[in-house]
Design a protein around this motif. Sequence first.
Motif, PDB file in Angstrom:
ATOM      1  N   TYR A 187       0.836  -1.202   0.000  1.00  0.00           N
ATOM      2  CA  TYR A 187       0.000   0.000   0.000  1.00  0.00           C
ATOM      3  C   TYR A 187       0.871   1.252   0.000  1.00  0.00           C
ATOM      4  CZ  TYR A 187      -3.528  -3.385   1.502  1.00  0.00           C
ATOM      5  OH  TYR A 187      -4.361  -4.476   1.592  1.00  0.00           O
ATOM      6  N   ASP A 188       0.341   2.347  -0.587  1.00  0.00           N
ATOM      7  CA  ASP A 188       1.026   3.643  -0.510  1.00  0.00           C
ATOM      8  C   ASP A 188       0.660   4.341   0.797  1.00  0.00           C
ATOM      9  OD1 ASP A 188      -1.528   4.607  -0.835  1.00  0.00           O
ATOM     10  OD2 ASP A 188      -1.241   5.260  -2.911  1.00  0.00           O
ATOM     11  N   ILE A 200      -0.813  -0.588  -4.342  1.00  0.00           N
ATOM     12  CA  ILE A 200      -0.021  -0.224  -5.525  1.00  0.00           C
ATOM     13  C   ILE A 200       0.678  -1.432  -6.140  1.00  0.00           C
ATOM     14  CG2 ILE A 200       0.350   2.155  -4.793  1.00  0.00           C
ATOM     15  CD1 ILE A 200       3.090   1.301  -3.747  1.00  0.00           C
ATOM     16  N   GLU A 256      -1.347   6.678   1.343  1.00  0.00           N
ATOM     17  CA  GLU A 256      -2.781   6.943   1.470  1.00  0.00           C
ATOM     18  C   GLU A 256      -3.584   5.675   1.678  1.00  0.00           C
ATOM     19  OE1 GLU A 256      -0.924   8.417  -0.936  1.00  0.00           O
ATOM     20  OE2 GLU A 256      -0.829  10.297   0.219  1.00  0.00           O
TER      21      GLU A 256
END
Length: 532
Positions: A403-404, A410, A406
Amino acid sequence: MSKSKRPLDWAWPVVVLLAASLVVWGAVARLWGVSLAALLLLVWLCWRWGVWAGERRTETWFENLELLMVRLDREGRIVFCNRYLLELTGWSWPQVAGRNWFELFVPEEEGLRALFEQQMAQETIMPQHRNAIRTRSGELRQVVWRNALARDAHGRVVGATSIGQDITAIERAEEGRLRSERILHQIVETVQDVVLLTDAEMRIQYTTPSMYPVGGWRPEELEGRSVFTLLDPEQQRIFQRMIREATPQNHTNRARFSYQRPDGQRRILEASINFLFSAKGAFQGAVVGIRDVTEHYQAEQAVRESEQRLRELANSMRDVVMMLDPKGLIEYVTPSVRAVLGYDPQELVGRSAFDFFEPEDHSWVLEAVRAAREGRRPLRLEYQHRHKDGSRVWLETQLDFVYDLEGNPIRMVLGARQIQDRREAEEQLRKSEQMLRQVTDAMQDIVLLTDENAIVRYITPSVQKVTGIHPQALVGRSAYELLDAEQSRRWGGGGGGGGGRHTRKPYRTVELCVCVPGWPRALHGGLHQIPV
């Protein structure tokens, strides 16, 4: 605009013509006195006309120059000013004619009015001075003046004439230049990169102060020295070749080299070289920008070593690891996929990982992926995937999400392990257990399995036929509960129906009486100790 046309511009020719007519008339009428007086008047008029014409030519000349010209009387009133002054200040001649120059144009803080009045009283004037003048809009313009006393025909001082040059733009340009120099000096003082300027013989003419922290030399120590003295023989040959190959069209180059500082410390430097040529193509020197890239180089080396170790690890691992984009397309797969599924890694890059599932299973697999992503948990599956040769291979897979900041996924990381041997062994064990169950179900004899404390862990179904007790009712109970007190003491139970130690002999054949609710039953059996 300048002053409007004076009445004398047309009156002078008329007066001269009248004077000449009086001279002729007096001579004809023999009025010699009138003729002589008219002649003297004519001579004076011609002289005066010449003086006035000279003044007019001077004024006209200054009208066409970009110089400011102003003539003041002794009280500082404006007698004349040229067109350029009026255009520069935004006034017209009728608006300034006869006005006091110092009240209209000169800021009070300049203090020039009192000085002018003092000089007029002393009949002297400063030959040159500089002051600001105020335009009609209130803008201040800086002017350098050259001054001279104005005299009449008898040599008496009647005022002053000044010619000035507007230097406002020059001053602003100079201020801008000085400001730029200060900014450039600050940049040079703070920049970490080194800039060297050399002449055509590659002697150093200038170097930035950053040369000391980067190269270990102070700028003053390098001025006049050859660049080649800072390089080893191999680097000298490379740099000389760059100079020979440089042309006005191809005048830039880059190089990375190892440099040893005077203190013995070795650094990795990167140089950007711009060779300078004249308009005729003659070599004039070079501007060299030098950057210390030691840390960057070391980081690159570390990355390369890490990549090499990762490549070796990926080549040696048996499990398959895939990097997937958010849509499930394969971005990377370890070489172990060749042994597991029969594909070369290059064949799979760009393909969807879901292609290895049967079409009818796509819906539930995608739903399981979605649920795992939303729940932020890994997904584990066991599935028979298609091998390249068409066969089926059991794989245990785990899908994790990256995850990024936010919280958006991804990338996905999929790990797969071949469990074909395990599944086959499990299937063989299942079949063996099924066969054993069939055998035990058909047995008439009772087979009982206990642990080291004589707790029943398994007993054949035939116990129900013999004793009337369901097998599940005996599992977990002590085997000594099936014996009477005497038999329990004899076989190690330590008392009626109690558990206890088991026999230490590996095998024994006995006859015993089993206590069955309602009636006793004599059984012949064997005890077998299973070694741990």
